[in-house]
Design a protein around this motif. Sequence first.
Motif, PDB file in Angstrom:
ATOM      1  N   ASP A   1       8.271   8.606   4.626  1.00 35.46           N
ATOM      2  CA  ASP A   1       9.394   7.729   4.258  1.00 35.46           C
ATOM      3  C   ASP A   1       9.452   6.396   5.013  1.00 35.46           C
ATOM      4  N   GLU A   2       8.441   6.092   5.802  1.00 31.95           N
ATOM      5  CA  GLU A   2       8.497   4.841   6.555  1.00 31.95           C
ATOM      6  C   GLU A   2       7.854   3.672   5.803  1.00 31.95           C
ATOM      7  N   THR A   3       8.234   2.468   6.241  1.00 32.43           N
ATOM      8  CA  THR A   3       7.555   1.246   5.817  1.00 32.43           C
ATOM      9  C   THR A   3       7.128   0.506   7.075  1.00 32.43           C
ATOM     10  N   ILE A   4       5.858   0.128   7.105  1.00 31.46           N
ATOM     11  CA  ILE A   4       5.317  -0.579   8.267  1.00 31.46           C
ATOM     12  C   ILE A   4       4.617  -1.827   7.777  1.00 31.46           C
ATOM     13  N   ARG A   5       4.852  -2.922   8.484  1.00 26.41           N
ATOM     14  CA  ARG A   5       4.184  -4.163   8.098  1.00 26.41           C
ATOM     15  C   ARG A   5       3.120  -4.502   9.138  1.00 26.41           C
ATOM     16  N   ILE A   6       1.914  -4.760   8.646  1.00 25.97           N
ATOM     17  CA  ILE A   6       0.823  -5.168   9.537  1.00 25.97           C
ATOM     18  C   ILE A   6       0.293  -6.539   9.100  1.00 25.97           C
ATOM     19  N   LEU A   7      -0.158  -7.305  10.093  1.00 25.03           N
ATOM     20  CA  LEU A   7      -0.680  -8.647   9.845  1.00 25.03           C
ATOM     21  C   LEU A   7      -2.075  -8.726  10.436  1.00 25.03           C
ATOM     22  N   PHE A   8      -3.026  -9.253   9.676  1.00 31.12           N
ATOM     23  CA  PHE A   8      -4.381  -9.321  10.248  1.00 31.12           C
ATOM     24  C   PHE A   8      -5.227 -10.443   9.664  1.00 31.12           C
ATOM     25  N   PRO A   9      -6.189 -10.889  10.479  1.00 32.35           N
ATOM     26  CA  PRO A   9      -7.174 -11.856   9.987  1.00 32.35           C
ATOM     27  C   PRO A   9      -8.270 -11.124   9.217  1.00 32.35           C
ATOM     28  N   THR A  10      -8.737 -11.726   8.155  1.00 34.02           N
ATOM     29  CA  THR A  10      -9.749 -11.091   7.308  1.00 34.02           C
ATOM     30  C   THR A  10     -11.160 -11.263   7.862  1.00 34.02           C
TER      31      THR A  10
ATOM     32  N   LEU B   1       3.793  -5.577  12.825  1.00 32.84           N
ATOM     33  CA  LEU B   1       4.959  -6.468  12.891  1.00 32.84           C
ATOM     34  C   LEU B   1       6.230  -5.652  13.115  1.00 32.84           C
ATOM     35  N   ASP B   2       6.373  -4.611  12.358  1.00 30.10           N
ATOM     36  CA  ASP B   2       7.546  -3.751  12.546  1.00 30.10           C
ATOM     37  C   ASP B   2       7.365  -2.410  11.861  1.00 30.10           C
TER      38      ASP B   2
ATOM     39  N   LEU C   1       2.943  -1.144   4.321  1.00 33.74           N
ATOM     40  CA  LEU C   1       2.505   0.236   4.131  1.00 33.74           C
ATOM     41  C   LEU C   1       3.731   1.102   3.876  1.00 33.74           C
ATOM     42  N   HIS C   2       3.698   1.797   2.763  1.00 33.45           N
ATOM     43  CA  HIS C   2       4.828   2.656   2.402  1.00 33.45           C
ATOM     44  C   HIS C   2       4.337   4.090   2.316  1.00 33.45           C
ATOM     45  N   ASN C   3       5.171   4.998   2.749  1.00 31.72           N
ATOM     46  CA  ASN C   3       4.792   6.402   2.659  1.00 31.72           C
ATOM     47  C   ASN C   3       5.869   7.213   1.955  1.00 31.72           C
ATOM     48  N   PRO C   4       5.780   7.296   0.640  1.00 31.72           N
ATOM     49  CA  PRO C   4       6.735   8.103  -0.115  1.00 31.72           C
ATOM     50  C   PRO C   4       6.306   9.569  -0.203  1.00 31.72           C
TER      51      PRO C   4
ATOM     52  N   MET D   1       0.862  -1.190   0.000  1.00 33.84           N
ATOM     53  CA  MET D   1       0.000   0.000   0.000  1.00 33.84           C
ATOM     54  C   MET D   1       0.893   1.234   0.000  1.00 33.84           C
ATOM     55  N   ASN D   2       0.873   1.947  -1.099  1.00 37.48           N
ATOM     56  CA  ASN D   2       1.663   3.181  -1.204  1.00 37.48           C
ATOM     57  C   ASN D   2       0.760   4.380  -0.979  1.00 37.48           C
TER      58      ASN D   2
END
Length: 504
Positions: free
Chosen positions: A464-473, A441-442, A421-424, A378-379
């Motif tokens: 400029d960060e990247t964040i990883r998320i994990l989830f149940p649908t 996650l981080d 998740l990326h934020n450029p 996701m950008n």
Amino acid sequence: MNRRNFLRQGLGITSGLITAAYVPFTLAETAGQTGISKPNYYLNDFNLPALDEGQTIQGKQVFKLALQQGETRILADKTTKTIGINQDFLAPVLRMKKGQVVRMEVTNNLSETAALHWHGMVLPASEDGGPHQAIQPSKTWVAEWKILNEASTLFYHSHTHNQTGQQVWRGLGGQMQIVDEDQDAELGIPHEYGIDDYPVILMDRAFDESGEFYYSNTRMNKMLGMHGDVMLVNGVANSVLKPKKTLVRLRLHNASNARFYDLVFSDNRAFQLIASDGGLLERSYSLRQIRLAPGERAEIIVDLSDRKPITLKTIKGYGNLSMRMGMMGGNSASDLDQDFNLLHIDPSQSERSAAFKTTQLVTLPDWSKVEVAQTRQMNLEMQMGPRMMFGSGGFTINGQAMNMNVINEVAHANTFELWELHNPSMMHHPFHVHNTQFRVLDRNGQAPYPWERGYKDVVTVHKDETIRILFPTGPYRDELIPYMYHCHILEHEDAGMMGQFTVV
Ligand code: C2O
Ligand code: CU
Ligand code: CU
């Protein structure tokens, strides 16, 4: 301590000028902001929102919610046209329990289309209250679902297509609480509403000269999101909470359109962080500061047994207002980026309660070995230049602006997804996903902040960060009706930084 000393300490005023009418709440120099007037305040009593636990009818908890308009005395000397839910401005706190079936009967008595969303809930897409469940004037929309979420502090608010920002600003939002009193009692967590358990709903608002809300769609307001220089807690400026007990749980809830809070107490005291957006953390954290983006909640326990008056404050220098951008012109953004007092707390008459000692809270399920069905990028993007300047927005996710007729992603029920998740872009964006509580996650490969170590539904993706998320649908399938994911700066959401996904 007399009132005068309380004022001095609570407000950090060291000399001079304390009269019946003073301007203690914001020291911001607002002269540069056209259309925004500088208000006067008196100290006000803390506003404890009405509590609505619904009525049990045929095994369901039924909540009757009417969207209505009214007038509210927010400023000392003027009234403001407002909207609210069962009241003139804002909304009751809705309390419910895991396992209950709730039935929300939402009647739109406004003269405009609205939608009411249950932020943070796991529920069928048809009940979600997003832009696809618009309620026309004088119509009633009914949403029903079983509460699957853990005990937590959630948010309900307008989610009307393209109108979310201004409707929330005018008052369509409140707090929902899923409570588990037995668990709280076992852990020694305060849980009596209005006695030792308080909602603290944070909002900032701007007013025009006549005392009406100031909301405008200027390029700057679209970019930064709407901010104001009047800080409200549960709809009231400059209020004093006199808690009944010396150990209190504060359900901090950033319901602002765009403001990021960097929260501290005036004496820099430590507090115990116990819960994030989606419920209790595995352990408590002793902190002195916590940052909340629009949409985020955190529950803290504060020990007031020393009976010192303190003030909950936000300190300047964090969030999009502090990103000085030459192109914004003027200095109004930095005028709004100030230290603000939010809530004064006077425990001088509070009944002494036992200290909070628990450090281990709950065990969250271990997702470290779950199978990831799908990874998505996701950008979060802001196109600057002509597209932004000339109205069409320029706020996108993966290059696409929100389109009601486009399903951007399709997920499968009862699986796990990992989103990167990326934020450029040049600003911070709080990212929110409907119908789930995720784990962070981080953040850029590092451990998340303490208030991100439990269940979350909003996470700030700084520039400029990247964040990883994990989830149940989740368990619910619907081929046609989507859920949303978006930036929770409401002006960014309205401008197109939102996408849709179905769960099939
Ligand atoms: Cu708090 Cu899509 O919303
Ligand atoms: Cu939501
Ligand atoms: Cu944003």
